[in-house]
Design an enzyme around this catalytic site. Structure first.
Site, PDB file in Angstrom:
ATOM      1  CE  LYS A 138      38.287  34.610  35.239  1.00 39.82           C
ATOM      2  NZ  LYS A 138      38.062  33.679  37.031  1.00 39.82           N
ATOM      3  CE1 TYR A 226      36.433  37.464  38.052  1.00 41.69           C
ATOM      4  CE2 TYR A 226      38.416  37.835  39.245  1.00 41.69           C
ATOM      5  CZ  TYR A 226      37.509  37.111  38.601  1.00 41.69           C
ATOM      6  OH  TYR A 226      36.978  35.474  39.526  1.00 41.69           O
TER       7      TYR A 226
END
Length: 396
Positions: A138, A226
């Site tokens: 990611k 995150y």
């Protein structure tokens, strides 16, 4: 990256095999490989930077359902050293130019993309064309159009795409999801996340993150994702509106093309608010807290590679759930191995990665417009809740 759980047992590890590790530690090169389960899935790791060398490759010495089958690197000498450590032959080493030859290697079932963000789409699509499943770091890509092409390529190849959201396989975060679901802290009202670190242009692994063309968003894409993803899986809903603001010193040579600190707010259908910040000029921080009508749930740290903690604050006194620490990367790879074998659901498919990209881009649009509100209505709904899907061991 290369650039020059409650009482149901440990389901997510596959075959009930737990991976107990020392907190926040890389595994020594001498760590013996774990015995493979029948049908263990071969993984080709693409990119031999800090994350691969420090976390992913050591975890592959502990996984039971997956094993290292090949390496792809722009630095052949580095690749040969790693291959020798794992007992891989030279024929299992590929360069970026020879990558497509993996199509002829039946020992590779999964390709793990661990490259700068701007390279994710290219190598994901090439892997699908080679007939392999893809686990991609990611953020998923740099643009929404790239995300769409990656998803389409996977469907065309009839192969699985999973985005490497390791925290959705990490015991503290899975435990937190379950605590929020069972009403322990009351009605969730606010989730606040703070994610950041101190960057150094002389460090190659930081340099590309400070390049907008390669990272697609600086600290927001690298660290902020995150907090954004955590807010979504903690609340188990999707934002309908976002706002964002930036604070950046353009005299700092690190921030010529990317913003430094970005703060945001997200409004959810339930009325809950998500807020957070990401920054590339602060001490290392990866923490979040969820504030409910009755109590608070605090994870500080909450998203490190190890050593994460969880506290329930308020009410009749603070409570610290006891959570057995495991290797997040090993759990994630074991899980995806079971996904491609048809034994587990894909809890973080390309659509999950694309949803975070929508939010990231909406925040950046808001920043560019002085904090103006940006609506989000993509109709995305998570197919599987990690709280009820990923099994871990914990006690309160």
């Amino acid at each position: 990256m290369e650039s020059d759980v409650t009482r149901r047992g440990v389901m997510g590890l596959g075959l009930g095999a737990a991976l107990t590790i020392p907190a926040a530690a890389s595994f020594a090169a001498a760590t013996p490989a774990r015995a493979r389960a029948p049908g263990s899935v071969g993984i080709a790791v693409v990119g031999l930077g800090k994350l691969s060398l420090g976390q992913i490759l050591p975890a592959l010495k502990l996984t039971k359902n997956a094993h290292l089958a090949a390496l792809v690197s722009g630095k052949p000498e580095k690749a040969r050293k790693v291959a020798a450590e794992f007992g891989l032959p030279d024929t299992a080493i590929y360069t970026y130019d020879t990558f497509d030859r993996i199509a002829d290697d039946p020992g590779i079932q999964i390709v793990y993309i661990v490259l700068p963000n701007s390279m994710h789409a290219e190598f994901t699509i090439r892997a699908f064309k080679a007939g392999k499943h893809v686990l991609c770091e990611k953020p998923m890509a740099v643009t929404l159009e790239e995300c769409e092409r990656m998803i389409a390529a996977g469907k065309a190849a009839k192969r699985q795409l999973m985005i490497a959201y390791r925290c959705q396989f990490e015991p503290v975060n899975v435990t937190a999801m379950r605590i929020l679901r069972d009403g322990t802290i009351g009605t969730p009202r606010l989730v606040s996340a703070v994610m950041g670190k101190q960057t150094d242009l002389s460090d190659p692994s930081d340099a590309w993150r400070l390049d907008m063309a390669m990272s697609g968003g600086g600290a927001l894409a690298d660290m902020g994702i995150y907090g954004i993803n955590a807010t979504r899986y903690l609340l188990l809903e999707e934002p309908v509106e976002v706002r964002g603001w930036a604070r950046t010193d353009r005299n700092d040579p690190r921030f010529k093309t990317v913003d430094d600190m970005i703060a945001w707010q997200m409004r959810f259908p339930s009325g809950a608010i998500g807020e957070g910040s990401s920054c590339f000029s602060q001490p290392g921080t990866m923490s979040w807290q969820a504030i409910g009508s009755d109590r608070r749930l605090v994870a500080d740290p909450g998203c490190f590679y190890g050593g994460n903690t969880l506290r329930i604050v308020g009410g009749k006194g603070d409570v610290q759930p006891s959570v057995a620490e495991i290797d997040q990367f090993g759990n994630e790879m074991n899980w995806f191995a079971d996904v491609v074998r048809g034994r587990s659901p894909n809890i973080a498919p390309g659509e999950e990665g694309m949803q975070d990209m929508r939010i990231l881009h909406a925040i950046m649009r808001s920043v560019a417009n002085g904090g103006a509100s940006v609506k989000i209505d993509a109709g995305y709904k998570r197919a599987h809740d990690p709280a009820t899907t990923v099994g871990i061991r914990t006690s309160i």
